[in-house]
Design a protein around this motif. Structure first.
Motif, PDB file in Angstrom:
ATOM      1  N   CYS A 306       0.814  -1.223   0.000  1.00 30.79           N
ATOM      2  CA  CYS A 306       0.000   0.000   0.000  1.00 30.79           C
ATOM      3  C   CYS A 306       0.842   1.265   0.000  1.00 30.79           C
ATOM      4  O   CYS A 306       1.683   1.465   0.876  1.00 30.79           O
ATOM      5  N   CYS A 313      -1.938   0.522  10.426  1.00 34.05           N
ATOM      6  CA  CYS A 313      -2.503  -0.520   9.551  1.00 34.05           C
ATOM      7  C   CYS A 313      -1.761  -1.850   9.693  1.00 34.05           C
ATOM      8  O   CYS A 313      -2.308  -2.903   9.385  1.00 34.05           O
ATOM      9  N   CYS A 331     -10.706   0.241   4.913  1.00 35.95           N
ATOM     10  CA  CYS A 331      -9.411   0.937   4.951  1.00 35.95           C
ATOM     11  C   CYS A 331      -9.445   1.965   6.067  1.00 35.95           C
ATOM     12  O   CYS A 331     -10.409   2.718   6.200  1.00 35.95           O
ATOM     13  N   TRP A 332      -8.349   2.002   6.831  1.00 33.11           N
ATOM     14  CA  TRP A 332      -8.289   2.896   7.987  1.00 33.11           C
ATOM     15  C   TRP A 332      -8.285   4.363   7.613  1.00 33.11           C
ATOM     16  O   TRP A 332      -8.552   5.229   8.444  1.00 33.11           O
TER      17      TRP A 332
END
Ligand SMILES: Nc1ncnc2c1ncn2[C@@H]1O[C@H](COP(=O)(O)OP(=O)(O)OP(=O)(O)O)[C@@H](O)[C@H]1O
Ligand SMILES: Nc1ncnc2c1ncn2[C@@H]1O[C@H](COP(=O)(O)OP(=O)(O)O)[C@@H](O)[C@H]1O
Ligand code: SF4
Ligand code: SF4
Ligand SMILES: [Mg+2]
Ligand SMILES: [Mg+2]
Lengths: 356, 349
Positions: A306, A313, A331-332
């Motif tokens: 990412c 994460c 997704c955070w």
């Protein structure tokens, strides 16, 4: 809009793990391929849900588990109110009449020793002999039905006594489609139905599938790795990565406003057939390969590749977050809380805390 | 990404013909293909499966299985010399060294029983005999790093099956890099790969051509890949090039009805209106066995005329190197003459 309707199919926390056994005689299980690892989604009548994602991310396994070709490890698949995972054999068979599949490889998926007629008629013959049809069919009825189906999918019915090898890839895919239609299904699970076909044949088959959907009110789950094909055919799209859905949304919204960093990278990597557009595009080139799906992680599954990862994460698995009723993302970056300033030490300390 | 007419011509294929003798008849897999590739330039070859793309390039590499195949005509000039006339020994000096090749499935070109290190070192030393094993190993590791293989020093000791498809493809490119090939033939190098890995590999090939001046022949059926990668495109149909143009010209003014249909029939992510029917070319590609003289596209062509059924269309230059083989661009006199000749011949047989 689709969200107000009742779903035709509800998939809840579906898992499909394949055991990895040691090579020894005892065949001890030493681990598991987590091919599908807890996915949930609904499919509404008349829509097309597209599934995209890289090779090995679990797309085929998802549809195979839904159609019970594989017995799911856990989770539920509720079709028309019946949980297919728990249903007994006969209930399952009856329900499965309404769920048919089309496969990618039009060469491997048809039995080379059967004529086109017997390939298309086979589901009818089986269901007829097990008395699972409302009205029993005579062999003349079946013959007529086969001819109708051949005409409907654009095959010359004079060819019904021929064998699959006498047909081109596109024609074989038409045979597969006719067979899938034979029992008047409600939903068709199409696993890369056009990926193996030439460009000029692809559009023929996509048009045919679109026409059939309108004519028979069919619902599709449609797998493809070609993002333009998925956009063309889908009402909604689910993006998979390593056995999980990372983003699911109305198609238009997903393509206009992709949120998950993986979706963004995927869309930016897909080539567009226009040299002017291509030459001005900025690509997000991901590094690394898709990791193998044989371990459970406690962080984001996309962490290694990412471009926007945060220390947080690495040790916290992102939950499915609602952006709006039609768009969810795991997704955070989209959490209400901001995690961008959390250091690795803090993140790890938080992850080590016992869960309440 | 534009053509430089002053760049050195590296490879010139002239009227190449490769036929296969089969039980069913003669397969004219490649039937008069011509193109030119210059230094630092990428040429795309597109077409349906069976249109002759791979056979064209296997012919260039002199890798046609014979029998049943045979190069029956034409020339392949590499730096001015016709390599079709070389002995097999001389050809081996060129193959994998000056002209290297990556295939769709890299497993077919890597030896599954040998470590990557052994294979890379051998390739380098085959062509540069003075290089020591240590030097060759060092260079191989550098190349693997360049193509983005993580911990290359360790991974180079792996066997091919321990690498993913994308990694194997990168190994092939690293090998092409390590021997400084003047021409790289890439036959569907990304077809088996995912889009994100495809983007990585294409970027590498692009680097190779711009930085090292390698001439690239890229075979693909993906019109998106062509748009992004190629300076020039050949569209093949039934063993022949039906249209050839600079990439921009081809997409802006597709002139052969097949090219036009092809470009219109792919859904586009940036413009497609969902739910609309796609344009589609009806019918199927022809069987190239015993094809009579005619435009091979005529059974599927919405613009077909009488002459198309009886004679092969002449090649017309539309300017700027844009060539098309289609009767729509011939004048009435030429068409009438071809039709008259065809009538005579057909009566005679
Ligand atoms: N029967 C099986 N036994 C063991 N592992 C399996 C089995 N079927 C699939 N897998 C593994 O499960 C994972 C998901 O596979 P799946 O076929 O669903 O991928 P996919 O998304 O359809 O990929 P592709 O785009 O290549 O078709 C892969 O790692 C695959 O190797
Ligand atoms: N070894 C062979 N024997 C007979 N026919 C062949 C052989 N190799 C290729 N052909 C035929 O040559 C034609 C062109 O093939 P090819 O160049 O592989 O097509 P593509 O454009 O898909 O790469 C096809 O009709 C194919 O069947
Ligand atoms: S959760 Fe973190 S690592 Fe995962 S996709 Fe979002 S930003 Fe990237
Ligand atoms: S020559 Fe005739 S049949 Fe062939 S593409 Fe041109 S118009 Fe169509
Ligand atoms: Mg699959
Ligand atoms: Mg090929």
């Amino acid at each position: 809009m689709s969200t107000t309707k009742k779903p035709l199919l509800e998939v809840r926390d579906l898992k499909q793990h394949f055991p990895i056994t040691s090579g020894s005689l005892l065949q001890r299980q030493v681990g598991a391929i987590r091919a599908v690892d807890g996915i949930s989604f609904d499919v509404y009548p008349g829509e097309t849900l597209g599934i995209v994602g890289e090779s090995g991310c679990g797309k085929s396994t998802t549809v195979r588990s839904i159609s019970q070709l594989y017995k799911p490890t856990s989770g539920s698949v509720i079709f028309n109110g019946i949980d297919l995972v728990k249903a007994d054999q006969r209930t399952m068979l009856k329900a499965r009449r309404d769920i048919q599949m089309i496969f990618q490889d039009p060469y491997a998926s048809l039995d080379p020793r059967m004529t086109v007629r017997s390939i298309i008629a086979e589901p009818l013959v089986i269901y007829n002999s097990r008395r699972l049809l409302e009205t029993p069919l005579s062999s003349l009825d079946i013959e007529r039905k086969v001819e109708d189906l051949m005409e409907r999918v654009g095959l010359n019915k004079a060819f019904k006594n021929r064998y699959p090898h006498e047909f081109s890839g596109g024609q074989r895919q038409r045979i597969g489609i006719a067979r899938a239609l034979a029992l008047n299904p409600k939903i068709i699970l199409a696993d890369e139905p056009v990926s193996a076909l030439d460009v000029s044949i692809q559009s023929q088959i996509l048009n045919l599938l679109g026409d059939l959907q309108k004519e028979f009110g069919l619902t599709y789950i449609f797998i493809a790795h070609d993002l333009a094909v998925i956009q063309h055919i889908s009402t909604r799209v689910a993006v998979m990565y390593l056995g999980k859905i990372v983003e699911i949304s109305e198609a238009v919204q997903l393509y206009d406003n992709p949120l998950h960093p993986y979706t963004t990278a995927l869309l930016s990597a897909a080539p567009i057939p226009d040299p002017k557009v291509e030459r001005e595009r900025q690509r997000i080139i991901l590094t690394g390969d898709v990791p193998s799906p044989d371990k459970e992680r406690n962080g984001c599954y996309f962490y290694d590749r990412c471009p926007k990862r945060m220390p947080w994460c690495s040790c916290h698995l992102p939950p499915m977050l609602d952006i709006d009723p039609k768009h969810q993302v795991a997704c955070w970056l989209y959490d209400k809380e901001d995690h961008s300033n959390v250091t690795m030490e803090e993140a790890l300390a938080d992850a080590a805390k016992p869960k309440t | 990404m534009s053509l430089n007419p002053n760049a050195k011509v590296v490879l010139e294929v002239k009227d190449l013909k490769t036929y296969f003798k089969t039980d069913a008849g003669i397969v004219k897999a490649v039937d008069g293909v011509s193109f030119t590739v210059r230094e630092g330039e990428t040429i795309g070859i597109v077409g349906e499966s069976g249109s002759g793309k791979s056979v064209t390039n296997l012919s260039v590499m002199r890798l046609i299985p014979s029998p049943p195949g045979k190069i029956v005509g034409g020339e392949v000039l590499f730096e001015g010399e016709d390599i079709l006339k070389l002995t097999e020994k001389e050809m081996r000096e060129i193959r994998g060294n000056k002209i290297s090749m990556i295939f769709q499935d890299p497993m077919t070109s890597l030896n599954p029983f040998l470590k990557i290190s052994t294979q890379m070192v051998e390739t380098i030393r085959l062509h540069e005999k003075h290089v020591t094993k240590q030097e060759a190993l060092k260079r191989s590791i550098e190349m693997l790093k360049l193509v983005g293989i993580p911990s290359a020093e360790k991974r180079i000791q792996s066997y091919p099956h321990q690498f993913s498809g994308g990694m194997r493809q990168r190994v092939m490119i690293a090998m092409a890099l390590s021997c400084n090939a003047q021409v790289l033939v890439a036959d569907e190098p990304t077809t088996a790969l995912d889009v994100t890995i495809q983007a990585q590999i294409l970027e590498l090939i692009d680097k190779l051509s711009t930085k090292m001046g390698t001439a690239v022949i890229l075979i693909t059926h993906d019109l998106g890949v062509v748009a992004g990668m190629c300076d020039q495109v050949c569209v093949m149909y039934a063993g022949r090039v039906v249209e050839k143009a600079l990439t921009e010209d081809l997409y802006a003014r597709p002139s052969h009805p097949y090219t036009e249909g092809l470009i219109k029939s792919v859904p586009r992510m940036d413009t497609t209106k969902k739910g609309n029917r796609l344009f589609s070319i009806e019918g199927q590609p022809p069987n190239v066995i015993d094809l009579p003289p005619c435009c091979p596209f005529h059974p599927r062509c919405i613009k077909a005329m009488e002459v198309c059924r009886h004679a092969y269309p002449p090649i017309k230059d539309l300017g700027n190197g844009h060539e098309v083989a289609c009767w729509l661009y011939a004048d009435e006199a030429t068409k009438a003459k071809a039709l008259a000749e065809a009538n005579v011949e057909e009566k005679a047989t």
